[in-house]
Design a protein around this motif. Structure first.
Motif, mmCIF file in Angstrom:
data_model
loop_
_atom_site.group_PDB
_atom_site.id
_atom_site.type_symbol
_atom_site.label_atom_id
_atom_site.label_comp_id
_atom_site.label_asym_id
_atom_site.label_seq_id
_atom_site.Cartn_x
_atom_site.Cartn_y
_atom_site.Cartn_z
ATOM 1 N N SER A 252 5.070 24.723 16.802
ATOM 2 C CA SER A 252 4.932 25.204 15.428
ATOM 3 C C SER A 252 4.130 24.186 14.637
ATOM 4 C CB SER A 252 6.309 25.427 14.791
ATOM 5 O OG SER A 252 7.072 24.228 14.825
ATOM 6 N N GLN A 253 3.532 24.634 13.539
ATOM 7 C CA GLN A 253 2.738 23.755 12.693
ATOM 8 C C GLN A 253 3.517 23.449 11.426
ATOM 9 O OE1 GLN A 253 -1.300 24.894 11.037
ATOM 10 N NE2 GLN A 253 -1.923 23.456 12.631
ATOM 11 N N CYS A 254 3.646 22.140 11.134
ATOM 12 C CA CYS A 254 4.463 21.702 10.011
ATOM 13 C C CYS A 254 3.653 20.803 9.085
ATOM 14 C CB CYS A 254 5.702 20.947 10.501
ATOM 15 S SG CYS A 254 6.816 21.955 11.508
ATOM 16 N N LEU A 255 4.016 20.827 7.797
ATOM 17 C CA LEU A 255 3.333 20.043 6.783
ATOM 18 C C LEU A 255 4.056 18.722 6.560
ATOM 19 C CD1 LEU A 255 1.189 19.773 4.512
ATOM 20 C CD2 LEU A 255 2.846 20.907 2.993
ATOM 21 N N PHE A 256 3.285 17.626 6.580
ATOM 22 C CA PHE A 256 3.800 16.292 6.306
ATOM 23 C C PHE A 256 3.028 15.715 5.121
ATOM 24 C CE2 PHE A 256 5.349 17.129 10.403
ATOM 25 C CZ PHE A 256 6.337 16.227 10.734
ATOM 26 N N ALA A 257 3.729 15.052 4.209
ATOM 27 C CA ALA A 257 3.074 14.449 3.050
ATOM 28 C C ALA A 257 3.642 13.053 2.820
ATOM 29 C CB ALA A 257 3.266 15.310 1.805
ATOM 30 N N GLU A 258 2.793 12.156 2.330
ATOM 31 C CA GLU A 258 3.195 10.764 2.117
ATOM 32 C C GLU A 258 2.448 10.205 0.920
ATOM 33 O OE1 GLU A 258 2.755 6.527 4.462
ATOM 34 O OE2 GLU A 258 1.078 7.819 3.955
ATOM 35 N N ALA A 259 3.107 9.335 0.168
ATOM 36 C CA ALA A 259 2.464 8.620 -0.942
ATOM 37 C C ALA A 259 2.911 7.176 -0.891
ATOM 38 C CB ALA A 259 2.841 9.243 -2.285
ATOM 39 N N GLU A 260 2.027 6.264 -1.283
ATOM 40 C CA GLU A 260 2.400 4.851 -1.312
ATOM 41 C C GLU A 260 1.630 4.134 -2.403
ATOM 42 O OE1 GLU A 260 1.008 5.871 1.826
ATOM 43 O OE2 GLU A 260 -1.027 5.331 1.237
ATOM 44 N N THR A 261 2.145 2.958 -2.757
ATOM 45 C CA THR A 261 1.490 2.124 -3.749
ATOM 46 C C THR A 261 1.686 0.658 -3.389
ATOM 47 O OG1 THR A 261 1.312 1.623 -6.118
ATOM 48 C CG2 THR A 261 3.518 2.048 -5.252
ATOM 49 N N ASN A 262 0.702 -0.168 -3.715
ATOM 50 C CA ASN A 262 0.766 -1.622 -3.549
ATOM 51 C C ASN A 262 0.542 -2.286 -4.898
ATOM 52 O OD1 ASN A 262 0.958 -1.508 -0.671
ATOM 53 N ND2 ASN A 262 -1.242 -1.180 -0.552
ATOM 54 N N ILE A 263 1.331 -3.316 -5.188
ATOM 55 C CA ILE A 263 1.141 -4.118 -6.390
ATOM 56 C C ILE A 263 1.203 -5.584 -5.969
ATOM 57 C CG2 ILE A 263 2.028 -4.733 -8.669
ATOM 58 C CD1 ILE A 263 3.283 -1.966 -8.815
ATOM 59 N N GLN A 264 0.152 -6.345 -6.270
ATOM 60 C CA GLN A 264 0.082 -7.749 -5.871
ATOM 61 C C GLN A 264 -0.189 -8.634 -7.084
ATOM 62 O OE1 GLN A 264 -2.896 -6.658 -2.651
ATOM 63 N NE2 GLN A 264 -1.793 -8.289 -1.597
ATOM 64 N N LEU A 265 0.689 -9.608 -7.278
ATOM 65 C CA LEU A 265 0.538 -10.631 -8.311
ATOM 66 C C LEU A 265 0.533 -11.999 -7.644
ATOM 67 C CD1 LEU A 265 3.012 -9.125 -10.914
ATOM 68 C CD2 LEU A 265 0.553 -9.381 -11.264
ATOM 69 N N ASN A 266 0.331 -13.050 -8.436
ATOM 70 C CA ASN A 266 0.311 -14.396 -7.873
ATOM 71 C C ASN A 266 1.645 -14.775 -7.237
ATOM 72 O OD1 ASN A 266 -2.336 -14.790 -8.648
ATOM 73 N ND2 ASN A 266 -1.778 -15.631 -10.643
ATOM 74 N N ALA A 267 2.764 -14.379 -7.848
ATOM 75 C CA ALA A 267 4.084 -14.804 -7.376
ATOM 76 C C ALA A 267 4.915 -13.663 -6.814
ATOM 77 C CB ALA A 267 4.855 -15.487 -8.501
ATOM 78 N N PHE A 268 4.323 -12.463 -6.706
ATOM 79 C CA PHE A 268 5.136 -11.315 -6.281
ATOM 80 C C PHE A 268 4.229 -10.231 -5.725
ATOM 81 C CE2 PHE A 268 6.985 -7.130 -7.316
ATOM 82 C CZ PHE A 268 8.192 -7.229 -6.623
ATOM 83 N N SER A 269 4.704 -9.536 -4.706
ATOM 84 C CA SER A 269 3.995 -8.365 -4.196
ATOM 85 C C SER A 269 5.006 -7.292 -3.822
ATOM 86 C CB SER A 269 3.121 -8.720 -2.983
ATOM 87 O OG SER A 269 3.919 -8.988 -1.849
ATOM 88 N N LEU A 270 4.581 -6.037 -3.969
ATOM 89 C CA LEU A 270 5.453 -4.900 -3.688
ATOM 90 C C LEU A 270 4.636 -3.823 -2.997
ATOM 91 C CD1 LEU A 270 8.075 -3.176 -5.900
ATOM 92 C CD2 LEU A 270 6.126 -1.827 -5.111
ATOM 93 N N ALA A 271 5.222 -3.212 -1.963
ATOM 94 C CA ALA A 271 4.614 -2.079 -1.264
ATOM 95 C C ALA A 271 5.694 -1.012 -1.097
ATOM 96 C CB ALA A 271 4.067 -2.505 0.094
ATOM 97 N N LEU A 272 5.443 0.159 -1.663
ATOM 98 C CA LEU A 272 6.435 1.236 -1.668
ATOM 99 C C LEU A 272 5.801 2.496 -1.104
ATOM 100 C CD1 LEU A 272 9.182 2.459 -2.523
ATOM 101 C CD2 LEU A 272 8.147 2.912 -4.771
#
Length: 485
Positions: A252-272
């Motif tokens: 069967s054919q199925c739909l997959f979806a994904e979203a992400e974001t990156n935020i990078q600072l000098n003292a902190f980084s986040l990837a969601l």
């Protein structure tokens, strides 16, 4: 003039191949974009090419040469300015006795054949670009996460995690396996502090992918955001045993979806990142993944979390057994005038369920620790790890790298114990040069022993040579031998 005509012929082939694939899915937009890109073609500079040859042999506990096996691959990579063409074939591992009887016709039929064409075009004063690709294409990044969204094995020295945006269509590399025919296009902008792009692709297997992404800055923060979606063919057939308990479902054919974001600072980084998967059994699954890093002078603290619905089915028809994972990885760096010492510790528990109804949840815990000493003339890395689930696996390894002026020598040794049932120790060495055409040479030896006293020895070696100026060449050869007693 000849190269100019040849480039247009190649682009016509790409459009025609993409048209054939797209018509199966009525994906007309790709054909339209490919045709528009004809306006941006310019005359081509000098020809550049790379020839690739690889021969690998192996023998398994046999005194007869004919019982040994051999693999062979060959390919060519040609550049016509902004056009790249790659083609290769690989003969699977074949016994010499079979090769003697069936060569060459059956060998060609069994071989893995791959090709790809990539055309890069700049237009509107190079503010926009387009990459048009066709052939046995590969797709990574977002497509890889849809197929395997969980946390992968990491090193205690792993760098801060960020997500690669998009689906990254590319022509196949030498050593990758067979891929279906596909057509793809990427259109993007290259600005000073931002980058936007749209990627579209369709395969002969009637799968289709799309992605839109943008990188930009907000004050001092480097930010990226991306959205991917794909239609995948999923299927799981029953095992031969009628009492098997794993879930099965027809194609069967199925739909997959994904979203992400990156935020990078000098003292902190986040990837969601987060995604939603359509189930071939009905309904939908959700998953989320988060990576954070905090930088405090000499201390770096990396953390990762993954969670998904129980029994989630991924885009490659596999089941995501790890329902919840958590990882914490502190690293401390000691810097002096002549050396750097890096200390890292990693702890990662995973809560898993098997792909069968009513399966009980189990816990797997990985603990890793390492120390790395680096100076101008050497680098020494010592690592130890332990993985505990139904069984316990312990491993320790040491690596010495000696970077000289024009070459680097690397020596490595490791010992692995699998719940006292099997032990493996190995040693290896390799040489790599810093010059463009320096040879790469590696050799290794390992011994595997189980509780019954059975032993297995393996010897392997590999040599890579390259050279040429206008017409480059690359030759690789390898050999492995396995002996049991």
């Amino acid at each position: 003039m000849i190269l100019f005509i040849f480039q247009r012929l190649l682009l016509f082939i790409m459009i025609l191949n993409g048209y054939k694939i797209c018509m199966k899915k009525k994906f007309h937009i790709m054909l339209t974009l490919a045709a528009v890109s004809l306006q941006g073609i310019h005359a081509l500079p000098e020809l550049d090419s790379v020839f690739h040859q690889e021969i690998t042999g192996s023998a398994k506990n046999s005194t007869s040469l004919k019982e040994s096996s051999i693999t062979f691959s060959s390919g060519i990579d040609i550049y016509f300015g902004s056009t790249q063409i790659k083609a290769s074939f690989k003969m699977p591992s074949t016994n010499l006795s079979e090769l003697e009887q069936e060569f060459p016709a059956s060998t060609w039929e069994k071989s893995q054949k791959k090709w790809g064409i990539k055309q890069h075009i700049n237009f509107f004063d190079k503010r926009f670009y387009a990459d048009i690709l066709t052939g046995n294409l590969t797709f990574t990044q977002g497509i890889s996460r849809m197929k395997s969204p969980g946390l992968s094995a990491q090193s205690p020295f792993s760098p801060p995690k960020t997500f690669a945006l998009g689906i990254q269509p590319d022509i196949p590399s030498w050593n990758q396996g067979e891929k279906p025919l596909a057509a793809a296009i990427e259109i993007g902008t290259e600005e000073k502090n931002s980058h936007s792009r749209i990627q579209l692709a369709v395969t002969e297997e009637k799968e289709s992918f799309a992605s839109i992404s943008r990188k930009f800055r907000i004050n001092k923060a480097r930010t990226g955001i991306s959205f991917q979606a794909g239609l995948f063919n999923l299927e799981k057939t029953p095992d031969s045993a009628w009492w098997q308990k794993k879930r099965t479902y027809p194609k069967s054919q199925c739909l997959f979806a994904e979203a992400e974001t990156n935020i990078q600072l000098n003292a902190f980084s986040l990837a969601l990142a987060g995604g939603i998967n359509e189930s071939p059994l009905g309904g939908h699954y959700l998953w989320q993944r988060l990576h954070t890093s905090v930088f405090l002078n000499s201390l770096t603290l990396n953390t990762s979390i993954f969670a998904c619905d129980r029994g989630m089915i991924c885009a490659d028809s596999s089941t995501q057994n790890a329902r919840f994972q958590f990882c914490i990885n502190p690293q401390y760096e000691i810097t002096t005038e002549k050396s750097i010492v890096l200390i890292g510790i990693l702890w990662q528990p995973s809560y898993k369920t098997q792909d069968s109804p009513g399966a009980q949840e189990t816990r797997e815990t990985q603990v890793k620790a390492g120390i790395r000493y680096s100076s101008k003339h050497s680098q020494v890395t010592l690592q130890a790890s332990s993985t505990k689930n139904d069984e316990t696996t312990n491993q320790v390894s040491v690596q010495l790298a000696l970077p000289l002026e024009e070459r680097t020598f690397t020596f490595q040794g490791s010992y692995k114990d699998e719940d006292s049932k099997k032990s493996i120790w190995s040693i290896s060495a390799r040489h790599s040069g810093r010059k463009k055409h320096s040879p790469f040479i590696s050799a290794g030896f390992s011994q595997e022993k189980n509780t019954d006293g059975d032993k297995k020895y393996k010897i392997s070696s590999r040599v890579n040579l390259s050279g040429g100026r206008k017409i480059k060449w690359n030759l690789a050869t390898g050999f492995s031998m396995e002996i049991k007693e």
